[in-house]
Enzyme design. Structure first.
Site, PDB file in Angstrom:
ATOM      1  N   TYR A 260      43.496  53.697  44.571  1.00 59.26           N
ATOM      2  CA  TYR A 260      42.401  54.642  44.795  1.00 59.26           C
ATOM      3  C   TYR A 260      41.904  54.450  46.220  1.00 59.26           C
ATOM      4  O   TYR A 260      42.228  53.445  46.879  1.00 59.26           O
ATOM      5  CB  TYR A 260      41.266  54.445  43.782  1.00 59.26           C
ATOM      6  CG  TYR A 260      40.856  53.019  43.531  1.00 59.26           C
ATOM      7  CD1 TYR A 260      40.054  52.315  44.426  1.00 59.26           C
ATOM      8  CD2 TYR A 260      41.272  52.354  42.373  1.00 59.26           C
ATOM      9  CE1 TYR A 260      39.672  51.014  44.194  1.00 59.26           C
ATOM     10  CE2 TYR A 260      40.894  51.040  42.131  1.00 59.26           C
ATOM     11  CZ  TYR A 260      40.090  50.370  43.051  1.00 59.26           C
ATOM     12  OH  TYR A 260      39.718  49.078  42.814  1.00 59.26           O
ATOM     13  N   HIS A 309      44.619  49.586  47.843  1.00 55.91           N
ATOM     14  CA  HIS A 309      44.491  50.589  48.895  1.00 55.91           C
ATOM     15  C   HIS A 309      45.715  50.555  49.802  1.00 55.91           C
ATOM     16  O   HIS A 309      46.253  49.480  50.081  1.00 55.91           O
ATOM     17  CB  HIS A 309      43.248  50.334  49.761  1.00 55.91           C
ATOM     18  CG  HIS A 309      42.001  50.094  48.977  1.00 55.91           C
ATOM     19  ND1 HIS A 309      41.569  50.944  47.986  1.00 55.91           N
ATOM     20  CD2 HIS A 309      41.084  49.099  49.047  1.00 55.91           C
ATOM     21  CE1 HIS A 309      40.447  50.473  47.478  1.00 55.91           C
ATOM     22  NE2 HIS A 309      40.137  49.355  48.085  1.00 55.91           N
TER      23      HIS A 309
END
Length: 333
Positions: A260, A309
């Site tokens: 995300y 990430h």
């Protein structure tokens, strides 16, 4: 009789001149009209969507028809913040609850009702328009800020966005002292000054429950790790990132790379939606290639790949935004 004939000839000559001039003007007008017509078709513009400057700044980050790459990704209709009227689609709700594998979440409607009885229930920052020039600074936590002397120019911005455990005390010369908005999630929470807006990035319903608890009873002390039981923050300045916006950033901008979006990248895209001119500091490595926080004395790439990430991809998008003139990017030291 001769002078009558000469006068008629002059009238005929003048008449022919005006007819010829009218014909030229009509042809030119038709050509210009046709050109604009086909230009509108080419760009997908209608009379009501012809490109107009959307703000009063010299350059407006939300201005359309400047980059096809940007236009494909930027959607100004997506609401960045939650309000008491926010409704999540089933698809968004499932995606959101799976970010941190939430089990048996509480009823979202009931939690939102409790939350918006404590914090402002109306959505903020819907005041964009041709007369506004809101200048903002997004301050990442990169070590490239150390020694940059950016502090004074950062503090000139209308809004200054910081994130997670960022500190300013002792680093004012490089990072400034002004903070209007501080982005965090429960596990990165910190106490804030009364004039700073807390912007919560929720990953699950429990995060909203934590905020209620942190502002009232303090009974939630654990999410997937220990969290602050209570926080110091102004209740009338608290904002919540809309999960729909969260998913939009992941889908449109990151194309679902990584688990995300990072807090820094979320803050950057949020700023593009509520600001007109955007200055970005503290992103990427320093000049020696080290990725670390400006308040830490460590090197290497520990914060480049966190496992959730895609730091390289996010950074490349940031540089692309700079190259097409959507943001002003400051590299630091």
């Amino acid at each position: 009789m001769l002078w009558v004939m000469q006068r008629k000839q002059k009238v005929l000559i003048l008449l022919c001149f005006f007819l010829t001039l009218t014909s030229i003007v009509l042809r030119y007008s038709y050509h210009e009209s046709s050109s604009m017509y086909y230009l509108n078709i080419l760009h997908g513009w209608s009379d009501s969507t012809l490109p107009n400057k959307p703000c009063a700044c010299e350059h407006c980050v939300s201005e359309a028809h400047t980059s096809p790459w940007f236009d494909e990704r930027f959607n100004h209709s997506i609401r960045p913040l939650m309000s008491e009227n926010t409704v999540l689609s089933e698809d968004t709700y499932i995606w959101w609850q799976m970010l941190q594998r939430a089990k048996d979440p509480a009823n979202l409607t009931a939690v939102m009702k409790e939350l918006f009885n404590i914090i402002p229930s109306k959505e903020m920052y819907l005041d964009w328009g041709a007369s506004r020039c809101r200048k903002c600074a997004v301050i990442g936590n990169s070590g490239n800020l150390k020694g940059s002397s950016y502090g004074s120019q950062i503090d000139l911005n209308d809004f200054v966005f910081r994130m997670n455990r960022a500190i300013t005390a002792g680093y004012e010369k490089d990072v400034g002292s002004k903070t209007t908005h501080h982005f965090m999630y429960p596990e990165s929470a910190k106490h804030l000054q009364a004039n700073t807006s807390l912007v919560l990035i929720p990953f699950k319903t429990l995060d909203l429950q934590w905020l209620v608890s942190a502002l009232t009873t303090g009974n939630i002390t654990q999410t997937y790790t220990r969290v602050l039981a209570k926080i110091t923050a102004s209740k009338d300045k608290i904002l919540i990132i809309n999960p729909t916006f969260f998913k939009y950033v992941d889908d449109n901008w990151l194309e679902n790379r990584g688990g995300y979006p990072s807090t820094g990248f979320m803050t950057l895209i949020f700023a593009m939606h509520i600001c007109d001119e955007l200055n970005v500091y503290g992103f990427g490595a320093n000049s020696e290639g080290n990725w670390h926080h400006y308040w830490e004395n460590i090197g290497g790439g520990a914060f480049r790949q966190t496992g959730v990430h895609d730091g390289d991809y996010e950074y490349n998008i940031t540089r692309t935004l700079s190259s097409i003139g959507k943001i002003n990017f400051f590299k630091g030291t």
